[in-house]
Structure formats: C-alpha cells, structure tokens
Design a protein around this motif. Structure first.
Motif, PDB file in Angstrom:
ATOM      1  N   ARG A 127       0.826  -1.215   0.000  1.00  0.00           N
ATOM      2  CA  ARG A 127       0.000   0.000   0.000  1.00  0.00           C
ATOM      3  C   ARG A 127       0.863   1.271   0.000  1.00  0.00           C
ATOM      4  N   THR A 128       2.143   1.125  -0.325  1.00  0.00           N
ATOM      5  CA  THR A 128       3.020   2.300  -0.322  1.00  0.00           C
ATOM      6  C   THR A 128       2.681   3.217  -1.488  1.00  0.00           C
ATOM      7  N   ARG A 129       2.872   4.481  -1.277  1.00  0.00           N
ATOM      8  CA  ARG A 129       2.631   5.483  -2.305  1.00  0.00           C
ATOM      9  C   ARG A 129       3.909   6.283  -2.529  1.00  0.00           C
ATOM     10  N   PRO A 130       4.175   6.679  -3.763  1.00  0.00           N
ATOM     11  CA  PRO A 130       5.402   7.460  -4.016  1.00  0.00           C
ATOM     12  C   PRO A 130       5.378   8.780  -3.265  1.00  0.00           C
ATOM     13  N   VAL A 131       6.540   9.154  -2.739  1.00  0.00           N
ATOM     14  CA  VAL A 131       6.669  10.387  -1.965  1.00  0.00           C
ATOM     15  C   VAL A 131       7.237  11.477  -2.860  1.00  0.00           C
ATOM     16  N   HIS A 132       6.598  12.627  -2.859  1.00  0.00           N
ATOM     17  CA  HIS A 132       7.082  13.752  -3.655  1.00  0.00           C
ATOM     18  C   HIS A 132       8.263  14.401  -2.944  1.00  0.00           C
ATOM     19  N   VAL A 133       9.309  14.676  -3.687  1.00  0.00           N
ATOM     20  CA  VAL A 133      10.507  15.298  -3.138  1.00  0.00           C
ATOM     21  C   VAL A 133      10.572  16.731  -3.657  1.00  0.00           C
ATOM     22  N   ASP A 134      10.612  17.686  -2.745  1.00  0.00           N
ATOM     23  CA  ASP A 134      10.654  19.086  -3.186  1.00  0.00           C
ATOM     24  C   ASP A 134      11.934  19.797  -2.776  1.00  0.00           C
ATOM     25  N   SER A 135      12.835  19.091  -2.080  1.00  0.00           N
ATOM     26  CA  SER A 135      14.092  19.740  -1.704  1.00  0.00           C
ATOM     27  C   SER A 135      15.157  18.679  -1.444  1.00  0.00           C
ATOM     28  N   LEU A 136      16.397  19.053  -1.692  1.00  0.00           N
ATOM     29  CA  LEU A 136      17.562  18.221  -1.392  1.00  0.00           C
ATOM     30  C   LEU A 136      18.618  19.101  -0.731  1.00  0.00           C
ATOM     31  N   GLN A 137      19.493  18.475   0.048  1.00  0.00           N
ATOM     32  CA  GLN A 137      20.507  19.225   0.782  1.00  0.00           C
ATOM     33  C   GLN A 137      21.910  19.067   0.201  1.00  0.00           C
ATOM     34  N   HIS A 138      22.182  17.937  -0.432  1.00  0.00           N
ATOM     35  CA  HIS A 138      23.552  17.625  -0.812  1.00  0.00           C
ATOM     36  C   HIS A 138      23.693  17.484  -2.326  1.00  0.00           C
ATOM     37  N   ARG A 139      24.954  17.389  -2.741  1.00  0.00           N
ATOM     38  CA  ARG A 139      25.260  17.259  -4.161  1.00  0.00           C
ATOM     39  C   ARG A 139      25.417  15.787  -4.527  1.00  0.00           C
ATOM     40  N   THR A 140      24.933  15.443  -5.700  1.00  0.00           N
ATOM     41  CA  THR A 140      25.009  14.077  -6.216  1.00  0.00           C
ATOM     42  C   THR A 140      25.545  14.135  -7.637  1.00  0.00           C
ATOM     43  N   VAL A 141      26.391  13.188  -7.996  1.00  0.00           N
ATOM     44  CA  VAL A 141      26.910  13.094  -9.354  1.00  0.00           C
ATOM     45  C   VAL A 141      26.372  11.826  -9.995  1.00  0.00           C
ATOM     46  N   VAL A 142      25.958  11.933 -11.238  1.00  0.00           N
ATOM     47  CA  VAL A 142      25.521  10.789 -12.027  1.00  0.00           C
ATOM     48  C   VAL A 142      26.716  10.349 -12.873  1.00  0.00           C
ATOM     49  N   VAL A 143      27.206   9.149 -12.640  1.00  0.00           N
ATOM     50  CA  VAL A 143      28.427   8.661 -13.278  1.00  0.00           C
ATOM     51  C   VAL A 143      28.077   7.554 -14.268  1.00  0.00           C
ATOM     52  N   MET A 144      28.505   7.749 -15.521  1.00  0.00           N
ATOM     53  CA  MET A 144      28.284   6.735 -16.558  1.00  0.00           C
ATOM     54  C   MET A 144      29.635   6.214 -17.061  1.00  0.00           C
ATOM     55  N   PRO A 145      30.035   5.006 -16.665  1.00  0.00           N
ATOM     56  CA  PRO A 145      31.251   4.406 -17.218  1.00  0.00           C
ATOM     57  C   PRO A 145      30.965   3.832 -18.610  1.00  0.00           C
ATOM     58  N   ILE A 146      31.856   4.061 -19.559  1.00  0.00           N
ATOM     59  CA  ILE A 146      31.669   3.533 -20.912  1.00  0.00           C
ATOM     60  C   ILE A 146      32.955   2.866 -21.384  1.00  0.00           C
ATOM     61  N   TYR A 147      32.781   1.903 -22.286  1.00  0.00           N
ATOM     62  CA  TYR A 147      33.920   1.135 -22.796  1.00  0.00           C
ATOM     63  C   TYR A 147      33.614   0.710 -24.224  1.00  0.00           C
ATOM     64  N   ASN A 148      34.139   1.462 -25.185  1.00  0.00           N
ATOM     65  CA  ASN A 148      33.948   1.160 -26.611  1.00  0.00           C
ATOM     66  C   ASN A 148      32.471   1.060 -26.989  1.00  0.00           C
ATOM     67  N   GLU A 149      31.691   2.016 -26.535  1.00  0.00           N
ATOM     68  CA  GLU A 149      30.249   2.014 -26.784  1.00  0.00           C
ATOM     69  C   GLU A 149      29.895   2.967 -27.929  1.00  0.00           C
ATOM     70  N   SER A 150      28.668   2.831 -28.410  1.00  0.00           N
ATOM     71  CA  SER A 150      28.131   3.777 -29.376  1.00  0.00           C
ATOM     72  C   SER A 150      27.914   5.121 -28.693  1.00  0.00           C
ATOM     73  N   THR A 151      28.542   6.158 -29.206  1.00  0.00           N
ATOM     74  CA  THR A 151      28.392   7.474 -28.580  1.00  0.00           C
ATOM     75  C   THR A 151      26.977   8.017 -28.758  1.00  0.00           C
ATOM     76  N   ALA A 152      26.348   7.707 -29.885  1.00  0.00           N
ATOM     77  CA  ALA A 152      24.981   8.192 -30.092  1.00  0.00           C
ATOM     78  C   ALA A 152      24.065   7.664 -28.994  1.00  0.00           C
ATOM     79  N   ARG A 153      24.241   6.406 -28.611  1.00  0.00           N
ATOM     80  CA  ARG A 153      23.400   5.803 -27.583  1.00  0.00           C
ATOM     81  C   ARG A 153      23.711   6.377 -26.200  1.00  0.00           C
ATOM     82  N   THR A 154      24.978   6.364 -25.829  1.00  0.00           N
ATOM     83  CA  THR A 154      25.324   6.726 -24.458  1.00  0.00           C
ATOM     84  C   THR A 154      25.130   8.213 -24.178  1.00  0.00           C
ATOM     85  N   PHE A 155      25.557   9.073 -25.100  1.00  0.00           N
ATOM     86  CA  PHE A 155      25.419  10.506 -24.854  1.00  0.00           C
ATOM     87  C   PHE A 155      23.963  10.950 -24.950  1.00  0.00           C
ATOM     88  N   ALA A 156      23.181  10.289 -25.795  1.00  0.00           N
ATOM     89  CA  ALA A 156      21.745  10.598 -25.850  1.00  0.00           C
ATOM     90  C   ALA A 156      21.068  10.203 -24.543  1.00  0.00           C
TER      91      ALA A 156
END
Length: 727
Positions: A127-156
């Motif tokens: 019975r859980t319901r998604p919680v709306h988030v309206d503020s954050l306190q800290h910094r987060t980085v989204v890291v994408m490791p790639i290895y001989n991949e299609s650039t069109a796919r990964t950068f898109a």
C-alpha cells in the motif's frame, strides 16, 4: 564568445573575457578522496561503525525464517520423496548419487520458490505510495562508465537523463560525469566529439564532464575508483549507471532523497526494468524481467532487509563510505581465480556492509531501466564473464567480517552457475541408472532371503508426483508475476490485455524450456573452462538489435545439436520412457541452431510486438525519458561521429584537436635513452607519410592510440597535408 569557467561542480563564475580563446575544461578541479585497499583476511569488529538511527535498523528475522525455513522443509520433503523413488528395492551407488544431485538442485529452486512467495504477498498487499521530493541538501553526481560504446546511444541517454532531472526543479543538485575506458581510437575521438557537441548544446552551466583513462586498469571497478579518488570529494553521493542505463529524473531524485533521509545507508539499489528490446530473445527476457522480476526482487529485498546486494548500476552510493571501504585488493594468483576482482559489485556491497553501512533495495521505485543483449550468443558471451566473476567469489565468500546474508548472496551467485553442471551430471547419472536397470544382470542371492531376484527399480507413481512438484515449484514465481500483472488493471491494459498476457507467458515458458538445455551446456562449458584455468578477458558488449551470421551460429552450436541427436537416439533405444522424460532437453539441443538463429531475429520480435505479444507495460505506455533518449539518439547518430575515422577527424578539425590536447593528462617524463617501440614505430610512419590518408592506412589501432595520447605526435599528424602535392 564569452567563456565561463567552472570553479567547482555546480558553481559558475562570471564570464572571463580574457580567457575567450581557452576552451572550458572537460573536468572540474580535482577533489581527491583516499581509497585504501581492503583486506579479506583481517577485520576487527570494533572497526564497524555504529548505526546513527539504530531503531530503523530492523532485521527481518520472521521473513528469513519463512524463506530459509520453508526452503529447507521443501528440500527435506523432496529429498525424502526421491529416496522413496529410488529405494523400492536394492539401492545402488548410482541411485544414491542421483539422490544427492537431486537434493542439491531441488534446494536451489525451493529457496527461489519461498522467496517468490514472500515477494508475491508483499506486492499483493503493498500500500506504499510514491513520496514527492521538493528539496535536497547535498550534491550528487551521475556517473556513466563507458567502454567502446556507441556514442549516439550513451550521450543521448545521459542528455535525456539530465533533461528529466532538470524537469524536477532540483537539477542544480546534480552533476554528470562520463568516465571512459575506451580502447578503440576511433570510438575515443567520437566520444570527444559527442561530448563537445553536447556541452555546446547544453551551455556552460550544464555541469556535464568527460574523462578518458589512458589505461583501463581493473576495468569498470578501476574506472569508478579512479573517478572517486580524483573527484569524489565534491559529492556526497553518486548514482552509478551502466552504458545501457536509463533513469527518470524522479527516480534519481527519490534515490537521493532516500539517501539523505537515511544516515546509515551506504548503497540503495533500484530495480532496473528492461526496455527498448525488439529481437525475439531480447523480448523474451524483457517480458520475463517485467512480469516476473518484481516478484523475485521484492522477495529478495524483504528478507535481505539492510543486508542487501548491489548489482553494479542504477544505484546510489554514499561516496565517502565507498572510498573508505571499497578499495578492492587483487587476489593472489593468475586469472580466472586470481587477479583483480571481476564481479566487483557483490564485493563492494559486502565490504561497505561489513563497515557498518546498510545496503538495500527499493524494488517499488519506478523509473529505472536498462537494456539486454539481443541474442542467445550475445547473452552467453556476457554470461561467460559473469560466470568467472561469480566463481571467483568462492575465494572471497569466507572473508572476515562479512555478515551471513552477504555470504548468502555470494553463495546464490556461485550456485547460479554451478547449477548447470550439476543438472548435467544429474541427467547423465539418470541415463546410467536406466542403462543399469535395462541391462544389469539380476542379483539372485542377496544378504536377505527372497524368493525373487532383485533389480534396481524406481517407484513410477512417486517419480511422477515428484516431477509434478518440481515443475510446480519451478514455475510458481512466473505464475505469481503473471497473476499480479493481471490483477493490476493499469498494467494489464498496458501489457495488451489479459488474453495476450497469458499467451505471452505461455510463449515465454515454452521457449525458456527450449533455451534452458542450451544454456545449461554453455554454462557447464564455462565452468569447466574456468576450472581448467582459462581467463575470459573483457570484450565490449554488443547492444544493438541484429542477427549473427548463420555460419557463426552453426559453429557455436554444432556440438550441442550433435549431443542432442546422440542423446535422443540413445534414450529411445534404451527405453521409450527415458526418451519421454528427456524430451524437453533433447528437443532444445537438437533445435539449438534454429533456436539460436531465431533468438537474434528482429523480424520475429517485431512480428510479436505488432500483435502485442511479449508486450510490456513500458511499450504500451513508453516512459518519457525513453522516448526522449531515442529521439536524441537519432539526432546524434545523424552527426556521424560513430562512423568517422578518428585520425581524419582530428586532422580536419583544429578546434577538436585543440580540445583533444587539452583533455589529455600530463604525460609522465620519459627516461633519457629509453625508446618505446610502439611510439617509435608510430612516429616513423608519421614521418614517412605524405598525407593524412597514408597515416590513416599505415597506423595500426595500437599505434593510433599511442599517437592520440602524445601531443607531439598529434602535432606531427596535424602537419600532414590533406592531399598529395601536385607534381
């Protein structure tokens, strides 16, 4: 044009008119973290941190009792029934071997069944319901490791993820880092061109960064570790992706909010669903993961609690905790069991949990996606690497300080691959027993008095009942997932309706049964190769839809087909009952070549898709981030970066060449008199070349990489004329 220089991630200074000619750095200033190498042999319990919120740290003992106690009870019952099957009369050594093999294999599926039961009721009464988030306190980085991949796919994909995060209104809390381990020179230059185009498209405040690593030391684990030790100090958290990952902004924001709300969380794993797949085999996997996966993942999350696992992507990690405790040591000896840790994610989860941080999954968090290999052969290539990594865990499972659920995760991964050779051994022993029953001479004089000779026999009625029980336990998790999808009106309609869902499930079960014996032999072969000391290496994964040449399919599966024919003929000659018992395995092996060919066929997959078979809710109602990523991929592909020759592109575009040189790390000083053979050969070829075409033809891939890493050689390349001078 004014150039804006970034002082640190997320901060932008005033325009610097004096630096108008200087390109914006590809990476922010370094903010280093120390990442000490951990030990598997020594650990002190007093080094484990104490929870900040101990009341929230609840161990699900009752759920574990249900799963493991229920699995043990089922296994005991199955073993007792099998004993009664083989002990009708005199029990031979082979029958005892069969009993042991059956018990081990049955315990594996019994545990999966009880975990699925827990997941089924967990989802049924959720019975859980998604919680709306309206503020954050800290910094987060989204890291994408790639290895001989299609650039069109990964950068898109990265651009679409960024847009989705920005749409939440909390985009200022996130940076994006593409960390490349690419070893193909043309792909490397394509990545740089795509990065520069993306940054120009998004503007100087996009906070999108790119780094190429000269040596892919320790592969993906080393790639992430390099990022953490150099830039990790900027960020409280990092969301780690794979090259085929896609996540909505809402999902990423909720992961960050969950991490901030739980001061004891070290890793929080989302449940990635498979999307964008169209070949026949990939659609089978996509349907199975979508319909059955949530049941299995929810059960796992419920009994694991805060002692969960990490799958290496689509998860958020506390950066400092990861740096402090997840430095991986090399294992003594040579690969496949020695060297660097191949399947690093399980080990990182074990190490960070040992240190007192929790690791858990949020299976009900929507918006996390990935893709899957397009064919049976592509899956087997990836599976070979996973097999080696999981068997390597046999040297780590006993490490000091690991909690019991962590060891269970390792055991599950190891057993996932040992199950195939054990199943194969069970089939072989079963055939030998039938031969023994059919051709062994009866024993007239036994230790006990009897009026009739004694043959080794089976109880056919019990055997049939035990077979039915085994199949019921094996198929129950799939039934649970199908029922939950049918019960949910929105999912049912988005998946094509009740009738199509049921037909799709039948198709998936049927073809999974056909593919199973092929995968059994492939995995058994992988296990035997690893035991013989053969290393898998690390080849880039083929992700695009597409078929494999028929000659390669025949070469790969000819022994499977031959074995199926020999087994089928032998079983039929021995006993028709044996042939009937083994018929699913025999059919799968005999048809290995056409099945493998069909697995990679786009036409078959699209035919099913048009009829809404093997159809998932994400196809009926596509996520906006996936639609945007597909549209951007088409735009990026039109630029032709993936099709261009890297050397020619670098020669033709001075701005690209300048940016490339700016992104190169400082070369270590060479010792006087020391000559590097590859560099000397590359330099000689550039000196002899009269045009850029000569250089492009003469330089081999390894020599190209040497040129691209050397500013002096890049300058020499740039000095070559585009055409031969007129004579």
């Amino acid at each position: 044009m004014d150039v804006v220089t970034a002082a640190r991630p997320g901060e932008v200074t005033a325009p610097d008119h004096r630096a108008a000619a200087r390109p914006l750095p590809a990476t922010p200033p370094e903010n280093r973290l120390i990442m000490p190498v951990q030990s598997f042999r020594s650990w002190k319990d007093e080094d484990r941190r104490r929870p900040v919120a101990p009341r929230a740290w609840k161990t699900p003992w009752l759920k574990r009792l249900l799963v493991f106690g229920g699995g043990l009870a089922l296994t005991a019952y199955g073993a007792w029934e099998m004993y009664n099957v083989v002990s009708v009369s005199r029990t031979t050594s082979l029958q005892y071997v069969l009993l042991v093999l059956f018990t081990v294999n049955f315990s594996w599926i019994a545990l999966a069944f009880t975990s699925a039961v827990l997941g089924f009721f967990g989802l049924l009464f959720d019975r859980t319901r998604p919680v709306h988030v309206d503020s954050l306190q800290h910094r987060t980085v989204v890291v994408m490791p790639i290895y001989n991949e299609s650039t069109a796919r990964t950068f898109a994909a990265l651009a679409a993820i960024r847009e989705s995060v920005e749409a939440t209104g909390l985009g200022s809390h996130f940076d994006y880092f593409i960390v490349s381990d690419t070893t193909n020179p043309d792909v490397w230059i394509a990545e740089e061109r795509a990065f520069l185009a993306l940054r120009e498209r998004l503007g100087p405040e996009a906070r999108v960064y790119y780094r190429h690593r000269p040596k892919n030391h320790h592969r993906k684990a080393g790639n992430i570790a390099d990022f953490v030790t150099r830039w990790g100090g900027h960020y409280e958290h990092m969301v780690v992706l794979d090259a085929d990952s896609l996540m909505t902004g809402t999902c990423i924001v909720r992961l960050a909010a969950a991490m901030e709300a739980d001061p004891d969380a070290g890793i929080i794993q989302s449940l990635p669903l498979i999307i964008n797949r169209n070949t026949f085999f990939a659609r089978l996997q996509q349907f199975a993961a979508r319909v059955y996966g949530p049941v299995i993942a929810t059960g796992l999350a419920m009994w694991s609690g805060r002692d969960g696992n990490y799958w290496g992507h689509n998860a958020i990690i506390r950066t400092k905790a990861f740096a402090d405790h997840c430095g991986l040591p090399d294992l003594k000896g040579k690969p496949p069991f020695g060297g660097h840790v191949l399947s690093h994610d399980f080990v990182e989860a074990a190490l960070i949990r040992r240190a007192g941080w929790s690791v858990y999954m949020l299976p009900d968090l929507t918006g996390s996606y990935e893709e899957s290999p397009p064919s049976l052969i592509d899956v087997s290539v990836r599976d070979r690497r996973w097999c080696q990594g999981n068997l390597q865990h046999s040297r780590i499972i006993g490490a000091k300080g690991f909690v019991a659920p962590t060891r269970q995760h390792f055991a599950t991964g190891i057993m996932g691959y040992l199950a195939s050779p054990l199943w194969l051994m069970q089939l072989v022993v079963g055939i030998l027993i039938v031969l023994q029953v059919s051709y062994a001479r009866p024993e007239y004089f036994t230790q006990e008095f009897t009026l009739f000779p004694v043959w080794p026999r089976f109880d056919p009625e019990r055997a049939l009942n035990l077979f039915a029980l085994t199949m019921a336990i094996l198929l129950a998790p799939k039934l649970f997932g199908l029922l939950l999808t049918l019960f949910n009106g929105k999912l049912r309609r988005a998946g094509g309706g009740a009738i199509r869902l049921i037909v799709s499930a039948l198709i998936e079960v049927l073809f999974s049964a056909f593919f199973a014996p092929i995968m059994m032999l492939i995995q058994s072969g992988s296990v035997f190769q690893i035991l013989l000391g053969r290393d898998t290496g690390w080849n880039p994964q083929r992700r695009d839809d597409g078929s494999i040449p028929l000659k390669d399919i025949i070469r790969r599966h000819r022994m499977h087909t031959l074995l199926g024919l020999v087994t089928g003929i032998s079983a039929f000659l021995i006993a028709t009952s044996l042939f009937a018992w083994m018929s699913p395995t025999i059919v799968g092996l005999v048809l290995a070549i056409p099945l493998s060919w069909a697995s990679g066929q786009l036409a078959i997959g699209l035919w099913l898709k048009r009829r809404k078979l093997l159809y998932t809710p994400e196809e009926g109602d596509p996520p906006a981030v996936a639609l945007r990523a597909n549209a951007l991929q088409a735009e990026f592909a039109a630029a032709g970066y993936d099709d261009a020759d890297g050397l020619r592109a670098l020669h033709a575009e001075p701005a690209l060449r300048e940016a490339h040189e700016a992104m190169l790390p400082e070369a270590p000083p060479r010792r006087r008199g020391e000559i590097e053979a590859d560099r000397a050969v590359a330099q000689a070829k550039l000196v002899d070349a009269e045009t850029i075409d000569d250089a492009a033809i003469w330089l081999k891939p390894k020599e190209r990489m040497v040129v691209l890493h050397d500013r002096a050689l890049v300058a020499l390349l740039a000095s070559l004329p585009a055409e031969r001078p007129a004579t």
